[in-house]
Structures are given as structure tokens and as C-alpha cells.
Write an enzyme that holds these catalytic residues in place. Structure first.
Site, PDB file in Angstrom:
ATOM      1  N   GLY A  17       2.499  -7.609  20.040  1.00 16.74           N
ATOM      2  CA  GLY A  17       2.829  -8.948  20.504  1.00 16.74           C
ATOM      3  C   GLY A  17       3.738  -9.662  19.529  1.00 16.74           C
ATOM      4  O   GLY A  17       4.244  -9.065  18.573  1.00 16.74           O
ATOM      5  N   ALA A  18       3.940 -10.950  19.767  1.00 14.29           N
ATOM      6  CA  ALA A  18       4.847 -11.731  18.927  1.00 14.29           C
ATOM      7  C   ALA A  18       4.327 -11.856  17.498  1.00 14.29           C
ATOM      8  O   ALA A  18       5.095 -11.890  16.541  1.00 14.29           O
ATOM      9  CB  ALA A  18       5.037 -13.114  19.545  1.00 14.29           C
ATOM     10  N   GLY A  20       1.625  -9.865  16.102  1.00  8.24           N
ATOM     11  CA  GLY A  20       0.961  -8.701  15.526  1.00  8.24           C
ATOM     12  C   GLY A  20       0.746  -7.616  16.555  1.00  8.24           C
ATOM     13  O   GLY A  20       1.490  -7.504  17.529  1.00  8.24           O
ATOM     14  N   GLU A  21      -0.286  -6.806  16.348  1.00  4.80           N
ATOM     15  CA  GLU A  21      -0.553  -5.695  17.237  1.00  4.80           C
ATOM     16  C   GLU A  21      -2.041  -5.583  17.525  1.00  4.80           C
ATOM     17  O   GLU A  21      -2.872  -6.161  16.835  1.00  4.80           O
ATOM     18  CB  GLU A  21      -0.028  -4.396  16.638  1.00  4.80           C
ATOM     19  CG  GLU A  21      -0.588  -4.064  15.268  1.00  4.80           C
ATOM     20  CD  GLU A  21       0.076  -2.841  14.656  1.00  4.80           C
ATOM     21  OE1 GLU A  21       1.021  -2.307  15.258  1.00  4.80           O
ATOM     22  OE2 GLU A  21      -0.370  -2.413  13.565  1.00  4.80           O
ATOM     23  N   VAL A  22      -2.352  -4.829  18.573  1.00  2.47           N
ATOM     24  CA  VAL A  22      -3.734  -4.587  18.961  1.00  2.47           C
ATOM     25  C   VAL A  22      -4.039  -3.115  18.730  1.00  2.47           C
ATOM     26  O   VAL A  22      -3.304  -2.248  19.202  1.00  2.47           O
ATOM     27  CB  VAL A  22      -3.985  -4.944  20.446  1.00  2.47           C
ATOM     28  CG1 VAL A  22      -5.445  -4.690  20.814  1.00  2.47           C
ATOM     29  CG2 VAL A  22      -3.609  -6.392  20.713  1.00  2.47           C
ATOM     30  N   ASP A 129       0.722 -16.783  31.181  1.00  2.00           N
ATOM     31  CA  ASP A 129       1.500 -15.552  30.997  1.00  2.00           C
ATOM     32  C   ASP A 129       0.894 -14.415  31.818  1.00  2.00           C
ATOM     33  O   ASP A 129       0.699 -13.307  31.328  1.00  2.00           O
ATOM     34  CB  ASP A 129       1.561 -15.163  29.518  1.00  2.00           C
ATOM     35  CG  ASP A 129       2.644 -14.117  29.232  1.00  2.00           C
ATOM     36  OD1 ASP A 129       3.574 -13.993  30.060  1.00  2.00           O
ATOM     37  OD2 ASP A 129       2.559 -13.425  28.203  1.00  2.00           O
TER      38      ASP A 129
END
Length: 448
Positions: A17-18, A20-22, A129
Site C-alpha cells: 500500500g501507500a 507499507g505492506e501486508v 475505496d
């Protein structure tokens, strides 16, 4: 994979994502999987407040069609959010490009989406979103809304406010969001309408809902019937979508009106395939359907072991799950983040086997350094933007129709000797030279 905390190992990246990450986190003993959202507050100092807002909203919600929130952990340089892992992957992956999906499936997912959005609005929360990439599926194929990074509270104690922040993914954003202050509920409902078009047709109607977009102008003027995707829809589907995608929020259908529409109330039969209207074959030519062995796939094949197969003389309907590149056996599948699209036999699989990723795969015979060098040379020649991380994942980005197309390429080193498999830690001990690379790719399409 590395150990994150005692008893839990850190798996592959589920998404980015904008901020960070999952990542996937798996319990070594039980196999329980949890999604962990990581936000680097050193790189994004303003993100800590966003995380606080996101977790506050998550704590307000408890619904079977909304991803479950487990907790948050704060460190000086990192924020962690722990969420339910939806093992069925993204709804986006169930949409066949240019085709969509059968009516009964589209209706089922759309009903669950509408019920979840209705719950959100009853709690005074706007998602802002909504798109197939933010709709996940659990192991029972039930829809789960996720990613509340742009969500906000628009109603408190019965008092509602208008919103002003322009946010979301452009093809799904309502026209009023782009030009003025707007009401939350009609804006989310608009996004649901675009999602329904994607489910039924396998494509989006326009890049953005503005006067500069000719496809949207045609929709507003009513001169769209000869255009795609509208010519793929029947009159009943169109009558609902026209009410949801009304330009004026005041004229747009509310959720109770959507739920009372005849299309919403109609029971579609399972054999009423959407593709039959266009005389399209039922077979899936881009992905293997693990639950239906009769569906052949020309790009995602099964391995046939060491046998030599005469492909030209083979009849597709005589080979279960036939394909040219996709492994058939569990031991050949990769432990990654996206599961097999099959829940029929999930009870007989281990938790790790249920985490197998559904991706495009192919093999090369060059070594790691040569493979990376050749791939990067091609990317440079084609002027693509890319980066490579420590986990041998190359992320490639480009712009397609004003949207960012992201392709993740994972390079997996496989060593074989005398029909025996070795992991990466055994390479030095065995000293074998018989090796190849499995290259896995997946595309993501994001808004600006």
C-alpha cells in the site's frame, strides 16, 4: 521464511500500500495464519495518525463480511496491525478478464457486498475505496471488506457531515467526489455499482467519471448501448446499474432500493453461466479451477511427472486438470500467500497446503544471477520502472490507461538430483549442478 516472534514465522508479502505492506504470519504449531499490516513510520511520519484512525474504525466493526481486527502493536519505527487472513484471496482474481463471472456468482458476491456496506453505513463509517482488490474471500468463499486506510466516520449520534477529501481509485470514484463536497453513502454505493459491472462483464466502464472522459459522457447522454461493457448486459442488469450509477447523488439508488430491485431478488441457477450469452466456452483459459477437474486450462497446466506426453494427440477432456505449466501435486506447489481456488477439499489439507498461491508460473534453465540480469535488461530496454528486494521478488510498474499496473515476479531456486528434491540450504552440501528456476508472476492494477 523467518521467525517474527516466538512461535510465529513471517511469510510472504500479501500486498503493498501507500504506507507499507501486508505480510502473512503463521503459527508454527497450529498453522494458524494472520495478516500483518506493517507501516514504516520513519519513511512515513504522518502514517502513525492514519494507523490510529484505521484501528479506531476497525474496533467499531463486527460483521461477518468485514475483515476481523485482532490488535495493534507499536514500535519506535514501525506500526503493526493484525487482521484476519482471508485464505480465498482477492475477489479481483475471480473475475475473468472481458468475461466476468456467472450471474449467480456475481449476484452472491454483490449481495454480500451490499449487506456489508449497509452495516458500515449503519455504524456511520464510509469506506471510500471499495474495489475488487479490497474485497477478500475466506475459505468458505464469503466476501470480506478490507483496507480501511481511507475510511472515515461521517455520522455521530445521528448528525451527519459532508466529506471533502478526494480519495479512492479513479475508475470506482463517484463523480461528485472529484469536484465538490459529497455525502458518504451515495459515494460508496456508486463504487458498488462499478464493482457489479466488473463482476458481470470483466471490465470497467471508464477511467474516471468526469466530462473529460468520452466513455462517461456517452453514459450520461444515453449513447452507450453499442459500446462495451454495456452491450454485454441484459435489460434487467442494466436497469439496476443505471439506477446505481446515476450522476446525481440525489437520484442514485439507496441500499434499500437496491435490495428491492428485481435483479437482486431473482434466484439465478448455478448453470446459468454468464459466458453462455456470448457463446463462450465454459473452460477457463487463464487459471486452473482446482474444484472442477473438468475445466481445462491452456496456460496453467499440471505437471505430468517424468512422463513424456504427446500434447498434440492428447484430448483435453481425457486429462483431468490438464495444463502446460501448473503443478498438479501438492509437493510441487509453492508455499506463498494466495491460496488455491478450491475449498471443497480444504478439510483434508494442512494449513500450509491451503496457503498455496495461484499464479502464472514458468521455468527457466539459467542460474539466478543470469536470470535476474536478463530480466532486468529487458525491463531497462522497455523503460519499465522496477525494484528488487532481498526476498528475490522483482516489482515492475507501468501505467496503463492512467492506472498503475504492478507485476510481482518471484524467483524460486529448485535443485534436483536423481528425482530427489532439495531445498536451498542443501545446495552446498550436495554440490549438484542440476537445477532450474521457477518464475512466478502476478499482476495488480491500481488507481492513481
Amino acid at each position: 521464511m523467518t521467525e517474527f516472534v516466538e512461535g510465529w514465522i513471517l511469510g510472504h508479502t500479501l500486498g503493498e500500500g501507500a504506507y507499507g505492506e501486508v505480510k502473512l504470519v503463521i503459527n508454527k504449531t497450529t498453522g494458524e495464519a494472520v495478516a500483518m499490516k506493517m507501516v514504516d513510520v520513519l519513511k512515513h511520519p504522518d502514517a502513525r495518525q492514519s494507523v490510529k484512525k484505521e484501528t479506531t474504525i476497525h474496533r467499531m466493526l463486527s460483521n461477518s463480511n468485514i475483515i476481523q481486527f485482532f490488535g495493534k502493536r507499536s514500535e519506535p519505527t514501525m506500526e503493526y496491525i493484525f487482521l484476519e487472513y482471508a485464505s480465498g484471496g482477492e475477489l479481483y482474481d475471480r473475475i475473468e478478464p472481458d468475461i466476468g463471472m456467472p450471474k449467480y456468482e456475481a449476484q452472491r458476491y454483490f449481495k454480500q457486498l451490499i449487506c456489508a456496506v449497509e452495516y458500515l453505513h449503519s455504524r456511520g463509517v464510509a469506506h471510500r475505496d471499495l474495489k475488487p482488490e479490497n474485497l477478500l474471500l475466506d475459505d468458505n468463499d464469503n466476501l470480506k471488506i478490507t483496507d480501511f486506510g481511507l475510511a472515515t466516520i461521517f455520522r455521530v449520534q445521528g448528525r451527519e457531515r459532508t466529506l471533502e477529501k478526494k480519495c479512492g481509485t479513479l475508475p470506482y470514484v463517484a463523480p461528485e467526489v472529484l469536484v465538490q463536497a459529497y455525502y458518504a453513502e451515495p459515494a460508496d454505493i456508486w463504487s458498488c455499482g462499478i464493482i457489479l459491472v466488473a463482476l458481470l462483464c470483466g471490465e470497467l466502464p471508464w477511467d474516471q467519471s468526469l466530462a473529460e472522459c468520452p466513455e462517461y459522457v456517452a453514459w450520461r447522454k444515453g449513447t452507450y448501448m453499442s459500446l462495451t461493457p454495456w452491450k454485454k448486459l441484459d435489460n434487467l442488469e442494466l436497469s439496476l446499474i443505471k439506477k446505481i450509477l446515476a450522476h446525481l447523488p440525489s437520484a442514485r439508488y439507496t441500499i434499500p432500493e437496491i435490495k428491492n430491485h428485481r435483479w437482486f431478488l431473482t434466484t439465478f441457477k448455478k448453470d446459468d453461466l454468464h459466458s453462455n450469452r456470448y457463446n463462450m466456452p465454459v473452460s477457463n483459459y487463464s487459471q486452473v479451477d482446482g474444484c472442477n477437474p473438468s475445466r481445462s486450462c491452456l496456460s496453467q497446466p499440471d505437471f505430468v511427472g517424468e512422463e513424456n506426453v504427446n500434447i498434440e494427440n492428447m484430448k483435453l477432456d481425457e486429462k483431468t486438470g490438464f495444463s502446460f505449466s501448473q503443478p498438479a501435486h501438492i509437493e510441487d506447489l509453492l508455499l506463498c500467500t494466495q491460496p488455491m481456488q478450491c475449498t471443497a477439499h480444504s478439510s483434508s489439507q494442512t494449513p500450509f497446503q491451503q496457503l498455496v498461491r495461484r499464479m502464472t508460473r514458468f521455468f527457466v534453465k539459467t542460474d539466478f544471477e543470469t536470470t535476474v540480469k536478463r530480466l532486468l535488461n529487458c525491463l531497462q530496454y522497455e523503460s519499465y520502472t522496477y525494484r528488487i528486494n532481498d526476498f528475490r521478488i522483482i516489482t515492475i510498474s507501468t501505467v496503463v490507461r492512467k492506472r498503475i499496473l504492478t507485476v510481482n515476479v518471484s524467483l524460486i531456486f529448485i535443485v534436483t538430483k536423481k528425482k530427489k528434491k532439495y531445498n536451498i540450504n542443501q545446495i552446498k552440501d550436495e554440490g549438484t549442478q542440476d537445477h532450474n528456476f521457477r518464475v512466478i508472476t502476478r499482476c495488480y492494477l491500481h488507481g492513481q
